[in-house]
Write a protein that holds these residues in place. Structure first.
Motif, short mmCIF file in Angstrom:
data_model
loop_
_atom_site.label_atom_id
_atom_site.label_comp_id
_atom_site.label_asym_id
_atom_site.label_seq_id
_atom_site.Cartn_x
_atom_site.Cartn_y
_atom_site.Cartn_z
N ARG A 196 -35.44 18.02 8.98
CA ARG A 196 -36.82 18.10 8.49
C ARG A 196 -36.88 16.65 8.16
O ARG A 196 -38.00 15.79 7.60
N MET A 197 -36.05 15.31 7.80
CA MET A 197 -35.85 14.83 7.03
C MET A 197 -36.49 13.18 7.47
O MET A 197 -36.21 11.79 7.91
N ILE A 198 -35.24 13.28 9.02
CA ILE A 198 -35.25 12.36 9.40
C ILE A 198 -36.93 11.31 9.84
O ILE A 198 -37.59 11.80 10.56
N PRO A 199 -36.53 9.97 9.96
CA PRO A 199 -37.59 9.27 9.51
C PRO A 199 -37.89 8.94 11.60
O PRO A 199 -36.96 8.97 11.98
N ALA A 200 -39.36 8.69 11.80
CA ALA A 200 -38.94 8.72 13.35
C ALA A 200 -38.43 7.51 14.40
O ALA A 200 -38.46 7.07 14.93
N ASP A 201 -38.54 6.29 12.95
CA ASP A 201 -37.66 5.18 13.32
C ASP A 201 -36.19 5.10 13.22
O ASP A 201 -35.85 4.06 13.51
N ALA A 202 -36.41 6.42 13.01
CA ALA A 202 -34.28 5.96 13.15
C ALA A 202 -33.57 6.42 14.38
O ALA A 202 -34.02 6.81 15.45
N ASP A 203 -32.59 5.19 14.78
CA ASP A 203 -32.36 5.94 16.05
C ASP A 203 -30.72 6.16 15.91
O ASP A 203 -29.83 6.03 16.85
N GLY A 204 -30.64 6.78 15.04
CA GLY A 204 -28.90 7.99 14.96
C GLY A 204 -28.82 8.01 13.79
O GLY A 204 -29.87 7.78 12.89
N ASP A 216 -20.18 20.77 13.18
CA ASP A 216 -20.71 21.88 13.76
C ASP A 216 -22.31 21.74 14.64
O ASP A 216 -22.51 21.91 15.17
N THR A 217 -22.67 20.31 13.62
CA THR A 217 -24.24 20.38 13.58
C THR A 217 -23.74 18.96 14.73
O THR A 217 -25.14 18.91 14.51
N ILE A 218 -23.41 18.50 14.93
CA ILE A 218 -23.17 16.83 16.00
C ILE A 218 -23.43 17.28 17.71
O ILE A 218 -25.06 16.84 17.78
N GLY A 219 -23.22 18.54 18.32
CA GLY A 219 -24.03 18.74 19.21
C GLY A 219 -25.11 19.19 19.23
O GLY A 219 -26.20 18.55 19.69
N PRO A 220 -25.75 19.86 18.15
CA PRO A 220 -27.38 20.75 18.48
C PRO A 220 -28.02 18.94 17.58
O PRO A 220 -28.81 19.10 18.32
N LEU A 221 -27.53 18.57 16.72
CA LEU A 221 -28.22 17.66 16.38
C LEU A 221 -29.00 16.42 17.62
O LEU A 221 -29.90 16.32 17.48
N GLU A 222 -27.61 16.21 18.16
CA GLU A 222 -27.65 15.13 19.12
C GLU A 222 -28.50 15.72 20.15
O GLU A 222 -29.62 15.08 21.03
N ALA A 223 -28.74 17.04 20.71
CA ALA A 223 -29.48 17.67 21.50
C ALA A 223 -30.80 17.35 21.36
O ALA A 223 -31.43 17.19 22.06
N LEU A 225 -32.74 16.09 18.50
CA LEU A 225 -32.90 14.43 17.84
C LEU A 225 -32.83 13.79 19.24
O LEU A 225 -33.83 12.69 18.96
N GLY A 226 -32.19 14.10 20.04
CA GLY A 226 -31.84 12.76 21.44
C GLY A 226 -31.48 11.12 21.20
O GLY A 226 -31.66 10.24 21.55
N VAL A 227 -30.79 11.36 19.51
CA VAL A 227 -29.80 10.17 18.76
C VAL A 227 -28.41 10.72 18.59
O VAL A 227 -28.32 10.97 18.11
N PRO A 228 -27.81 9.60 18.98
CA PRO A 228 -26.32 9.49 18.57
C PRO A 228 -26.26 10.48 16.70
O PRO A 228 -27.17 9.89 15.93
N VAL A 229 -25.15 11.20 16.44
CA VAL A 229 -24.78 11.45 15.23
C VAL A 229 -23.12 11.25 14.88
O VAL A 229 -22.72 11.97 15.68
N GLY A 255 -20.11 15.17 20.08
CA GLY A 255 -20.72 13.77 19.83
C GLY A 255 -20.74 12.93 21.08
O GLY A 255 -19.70 12.91 21.86
N ARG A 256 -21.77 12.53 21.21
CA ARG A 256 -21.71 10.89 22.53
C ARG A 256 -20.55 9.79 21.95
O ARG A 256 -19.90 8.97 22.47
N LEU A 257 -19.89 10.23 20.75
CA LEU A 257 -18.73 9.15 20.33
C LEU A 257 -17.53 8.82 21.01
O LEU A 257 -17.67 8.14 20.92
N PHE A 258 -17.32 10.55 21.24
CA PHE A 258 -16.04 10.57 21.98
C PHE A 258 -16.30 10.38 23.73
O PHE A 258 -15.48 9.82 23.72
#
Length: 260
Positions: A196-204, A216-223, A225-229, A255-258
């Protein structure tokens, strides 16, 4: 076949604040096979019922609990040690963090040591994040939020926005922790507020705070929002794995980090 979770690939020590149930649970959830996590606890520098931490950095660095934990860890066959207390890192600043980690390593007989904030900054760089949206726990008071913004900005990652998780009610931030909010926060609360709160110009997205249950939110948020978490405990485990030269790509679903 049953396993005793022996750390035959790597073993880590984590130092966790007294009433935090989250760090160990999230480390064990993410740890690949053959990796063990050993925890020690230390008393909070803030007295229950008060909002003041005093000179948090100094008090944490001089904590007899931390000294005892490092002494014990130094006698174990560990590959890395992580201090899982983002608050002290933010309030102390990067120079404190660096000196503290170096001193902790010396105390632990040379075992590499790092802090949660150091791991988080390294993780942000690894995933190519430059303009993060930062979510912090509901128990971070304004002073800690401001210090966190300064810490990340000085590291080269100025937040485009920084919000506390809103859990409702009338309790002040420090009262939420004392009332046990760290046991009550659910990943879906974190997920929906970030969405709900992430700004449009955030890249992660950075979810800071080792006591905030959120892996447990990492995978769903990345999928979605399309940005790394990057989260505090995720970054700590990732950094420990790299220090131990264990391939982080063996961790899946967090997450993408690993895979960075």
């Amino acid at each position: 076949m049953l396993t005793d979770s022996w750390g035959w690939r790597a073993a880590f020590g984590i130092l966790v604040i007294d009433h935090d149930p989250v760090a160990e649970a999230e480390f064990w959830a993410m740890a690949p096979a053959g990796v063990a996590v050993n925890a020690a606890r230390f008393a909070s520098p803030r007295r229950p019922g008060t909002s003041e931490y005093g000179d948090q950095a100094r008090e944490v660095a001089q904590s007899p609990d931390i000294a005892r934990g490092l002494d014990c860890f130094g006698g174990m066959r560990l590959d890395a040690i992580c201090v899982c207390f983002t608050t002290s890192s933010f309030l102390g600043g990067a120079e404190f963090d660096k000196a503290f980690a170096e001193q902790a390593s010396v105390r632990a007989q040379g075992i590499p040591a790092l802090t949660a904030a150091q791991a988080t900054v390294a993780a942000m760089g690894a995933v190519g994040m430059t303009a993060p949206y930062v979510m912090v726990p509901p128990w971070f008071k304004d002073e800690i939020v401001a210090a966190g913004r300064q810490y990340l900005t000085a590291a080269g990652f100025p937040p485009v926005a920084m919000d506390r998780l809103d859990v409702g009610g009338t309790l002040r931030p420090w009262e939420l922790w004392d009332a046990g909010a760290q046991w009550e926060v659910r990943p879906e609360q974190v997920y929906h507020q970030v969405r709900r709160m992430i700004p449009a110009d955030a890249d992660g997205v950075v979810i800071a705070g080792n006591g905030l249950r959120c892996v447990d939110t990492i995978g769903p948020l990345e999928a979605d929002l399309g940005v790394p978490v990057v989260t505090s405990n995720q970054a700590c485990l990732w950094h420990c794995l790299r220090t131990a030269r264990v391939d982080p790509a063996g961790v899946s679903g967090y997450g993408r980090l690993f895979a960075a």
